[in-house]
Design an enzyme around this catalytic site. Sequence first.
Site, PDB file in Angstrom:
ATOM      1  N   LYS A  35      -5.983  70.144 -46.708  1.00 31.53           N
ATOM      2  CA  LYS A  35      -7.224  70.942 -47.082  1.00 31.53           C
ATOM      3  C   LYS A  35      -7.577  71.610 -45.828  1.00 31.53           C
ATOM      4  O   LYS A  35      -7.377  70.140 -44.969  1.00 31.53           O
ATOM      5  CB  LYS A  35      -8.367  70.920 -48.174  1.00 31.53           C
ATOM      6  CG  LYS A  35      -9.001  70.222 -48.289  1.00 31.53           C
ATOM      7  CD  LYS A  35      -9.812  69.648 -49.643  1.00 31.53           C
ATOM      8  CE  LYS A  35     -10.748  68.724 -48.757  1.00 31.53           C
ATOM      9  NZ  LYS A  35     -12.145  68.862 -50.074  1.00 31.53           N
ATOM     10  N   TYR A 243     -28.186  78.683 -19.775  1.00 28.52           N
ATOM     11  CA  TYR A 243     -29.132  79.408 -20.319  1.00 28.52           C
ATOM     12  C   TYR A 243     -30.185  78.537 -21.142  1.00 28.52           C
ATOM     13  O   TYR A 243     -29.873  76.919 -20.683  1.00 28.52           O
ATOM     14  CB  TYR A 243     -28.570  79.709 -22.004  1.00 28.52           C
ATOM     15  CG  TYR A 243     -27.592  80.411 -22.056  1.00 28.52           C
ATOM     16  CD1 TYR A 243     -28.258  82.395 -21.560  1.00 28.52           C
ATOM     17  CD2 TYR A 243     -25.809  80.470 -22.729  1.00 28.52           C
ATOM     18  CE1 TYR A 243     -27.146  83.486 -22.165  1.00 28.52           C
ATOM     19  CE2 TYR A 243     -24.790  82.015 -22.536  1.00 28.52           C
ATOM     20  CZ  TYR A 243     -26.007  83.002 -22.489  1.00 28.52           C
ATOM     21  OH  TYR A 243     -24.424  83.859 -22.065  1.00 28.52           O
TER      22      TYR A 243
END
Length: 344
Positions: A35, A243
């Site tokens: 899956k 950042y």
Amino acid sequence: MNAPLRLRLDGDALVANYRALAQMSGAAACGAAVKANGYGLGAAAVAERLAAAGCRDFFVATWAEAAALAPIGVPVSVLHGVRDADLTLALSLPMARPVLNSPAQVARWRAGGGGRCDVMVDTGMNRLGVSPAEVQAGLVDGLAIDTLMSHLACADEDSAMNERQRAAVIAVAPRVAAARLSLANSAGIALGRDYALDLTRPGLALYGGVPRRELAGRIAQVVTPEAQIVQRRTLRGGDSIGYNATFTADGDIEVAILNIGYADGYWRGFSGRGVALAAGLHLPVLGRVSMDLTAIDVTQAPDLDEGDWLALDFDLAEASAQSGLSHYELLVALGDRFDRYWVG
């Protein structure tokens, strides 16, 4: 696609992991959960390799995932059952069968004229599945059931709940005309052969995850992200990078900016903790990982330059400790911007 990002996927390690789990499953058949696009690796490529290694039972979440495997022709169980919207597709895929999870799904499958199916019985997860009481009352009588299954809630822990769930699914089994009984996922296999029953359903450990200590040393890494250098630059002493300026250089440092970031599943948790690998060197992440870019200290690697490739250290145990994320999250978040290529 010729992207600046790629996943190196080790086919030999994938097959070796499957064979190790099959051996641990004893006399039980060993299936494979593919899956979420084979936990991010590519479901079709995974299924082809595992089918060649002898796997005969595959598990997906949805009918779209089952349809994607139809060209391979492997048997597929659809874990989320069957909605009204799924019925036409479900009846058109003879290699796939639903795992019926509720009285409504049972009624829908019967009314639609569906044939072989699996049934999930809820023994304590309280997520999907019919109750043991509903089974005892005859809810699934008359269905052509291949596998009666349940799902362990705490298999990665030494919990008394594991044995309670095992006892519960064994207790209800005589009431169901099912060919096989299934309970164990990857961690459940590591609990011992009492949990293997007739069919095991590993997922995470196939792809290099180690949910229990008993699997350590038996499961090999399959996935390695690789990224190209966008730019090489020099930080001078006192310069910060990224950042919020979370890293400031004490002295001159050579930096490579890699074309990878949290949009690709290389999470901000790797900021200041992650490591890139080159020619035996361990090159640390500097500052904040941003959406598309990550800075690496390449002072020790003077020959690296724009366009060169670096591998990211993605041993799942180490990456989990660095990022704070589970092995599952690390795998399935590896995004669509990666080219995927198999070795072995």
